[in-house]
Write a protein that holds these residues in place. Structure first.
Motif, PDB file in Angstrom:
ATOM      1  N   ARG A 147       5.861   4.929   4.924  1.00  0.00           N
ATOM      2  CA  ARG A 147       6.457   4.628   6.231  1.00  0.00           C
ATOM      3  C   ARG A 147       7.883   4.111   6.072  1.00  0.00           C
ATOM      4  NH1 ARG A 147       1.275   1.909   9.258  1.00  0.00           N
ATOM      5  NH2 ARG A 147       0.390   3.887   9.939  1.00  0.00           N
ATOM      6  N   ARG A 148       8.080   3.237   5.078  1.00  0.00           N
ATOM      7  CA  ARG A 148       9.419   2.698   4.849  1.00  0.00           C
ATOM      8  C   ARG A 148      10.386   3.805   4.416  1.00  0.00           C
ATOM      9  NH1 ARG A 148       8.456  -1.292   1.267  1.00  0.00           N
ATOM     10  NH2 ARG A 148       9.619  -0.342  -0.412  1.00  0.00           N
ATOM     11  N   GLU A 149       9.903   4.725   3.571  1.00  0.00           N
ATOM     12  CA  GLU A 149      10.761   5.811   3.130  1.00  0.00           C
ATOM     13  C   GLU A 149      11.098   6.758   4.285  1.00  0.00           C
ATOM     14  OE1 GLU A 149      11.163   9.226  -0.314  1.00  0.00           O
ATOM     15  OE2 GLU A 149       9.472   7.835  -0.380  1.00  0.00           O
ATOM     16  N   SER A 191       0.844  -1.198   0.000  1.00  0.00           N
ATOM     17  CA  SER A 191       0.000   0.000   0.000  1.00  0.00           C
ATOM     18  C   SER A 191       0.877   1.245   0.000  1.00  0.00           C
ATOM     19  CB  SER A 191      -0.921   0.004   1.219  1.00  0.00           C
ATOM     20  OG  SER A 191      -0.171   0.256   2.392  1.00  0.00           O
ATOM     21  N   GLU A 192       0.277   2.369  -0.378  1.00  0.00           N
ATOM     22  CA  GLU A 192       1.015   3.632  -0.423  1.00  0.00           C
ATOM     23  C   GLU A 192       1.471   4.036   0.976  1.00  0.00           C
ATOM     24  OE1 GLU A 192       0.445   8.200  -2.079  1.00  0.00           O
ATOM     25  OE2 GLU A 192      -1.194   6.767  -2.230  1.00  0.00           O
ATOM     26  N   LEU A 202      14.827   7.649   5.599  1.00  0.00           N
ATOM     27  CA  LEU A 202      15.300   9.028   5.706  1.00  0.00           C
ATOM     28  C   LEU A 202      15.756   9.350   7.127  1.00  0.00           C
ATOM     29  CD1 LEU A 202      12.695  10.832   3.418  1.00  0.00           C
ATOM     30  CD2 LEU A 202      15.121  10.457   2.940  1.00  0.00           C
ATOM     31  N   ARG A 203      15.048   8.832   8.140  1.00  0.00           N
ATOM     32  CA  ARG A 203      15.468   9.044   9.527  1.00  0.00           C
ATOM     33  C   ARG A 203      16.848   8.424   9.771  1.00  0.00           C
ATOM     34  NH1 ARG A 203       9.748   7.928  12.489  1.00  0.00           N
ATOM     35  NH2 ARG A 203       8.947  10.049  12.271  1.00  0.00           N
TER      36      ARG A 203
END
Length: 165
Positions: free
Chosen positions: A140-142, A134-135, A146-147
């Motif tokens: 969330r993964r991106e 899902s989008e 990034l964190r």
């Protein structure tokens, strides 16, 4: 004949000629001064193929599940492996015996063809379920990536500041 045999071509030819004269595999092994097992294997092939036991077959044949099952059932019913091998033009009676062992150990499914090669990793391969992400999961993964990248860059910046002092 199998190229991996411990018998030379001349020994195999002499053995087959001796079998034709009525000698058994133990006698022939003694005459040739070689181990009994390769001569016994050649003798069993000779029983089925005669002088054709010396001929090398170019490729391995594969047999259907139904064919193997029918041959094994006849063997278990009391027919000779040698007779079955000759009738069905199998390479050797040992093939019938091998199929029978597999049948006794694993049942009929043991005679089914096995897939070749290494099995695919879990979650891969043609039977793996295709799961659409899902989008929200993608975002969330991106954000997590990034964190992690931000934390890494912060540590690099802190190390540089420490070196400058």
């Amino acid at each position: 004949m199998d190229g991996r045999s411990s018998l030379s071509v001349g020994q195999r030819e002499r053995a087959v000629a001796s079998f034709g004269e009525g000698l058994g595999y133990r006698s022939v092994a003694g005459l040739l001064g070689v181990a009994v097992w390769p001569v016994k294997r050649l003798y069993r092939r000779w029983q089925v193929w005669g002088r054709g036991a010396l001929v090398t077959k170019p490729t391995k044949r594969s047999y259907s599940f139904e064919f193997k099952l029918a041959v094994v059932k006849r063997f278990l019913a009391g027919e000779s492996a040698t007779v079955l091998a000759a009738e069905h033009q199998l390479s050797a009676p040992e093939l019938v015996k091998k199929w029978a062992r597999t049948y006794r150990r694993e049942g009929a499914d043991g005679l089914r063809p096995k897939p070749k090669g290494r099995p695919p990793k879990a979650g891969q391969g043609p039977d793996a379920p295709v799961r659409a992400e899902s989008e929200l999961e993608q975002l969330r993964r991106e954000v997590e990536r990034l964190r992690a990248e931000n934390a890494y860059l912060g540590k690099v910046r802190a190390l540089r500041d420490q070196e400058r002092r």
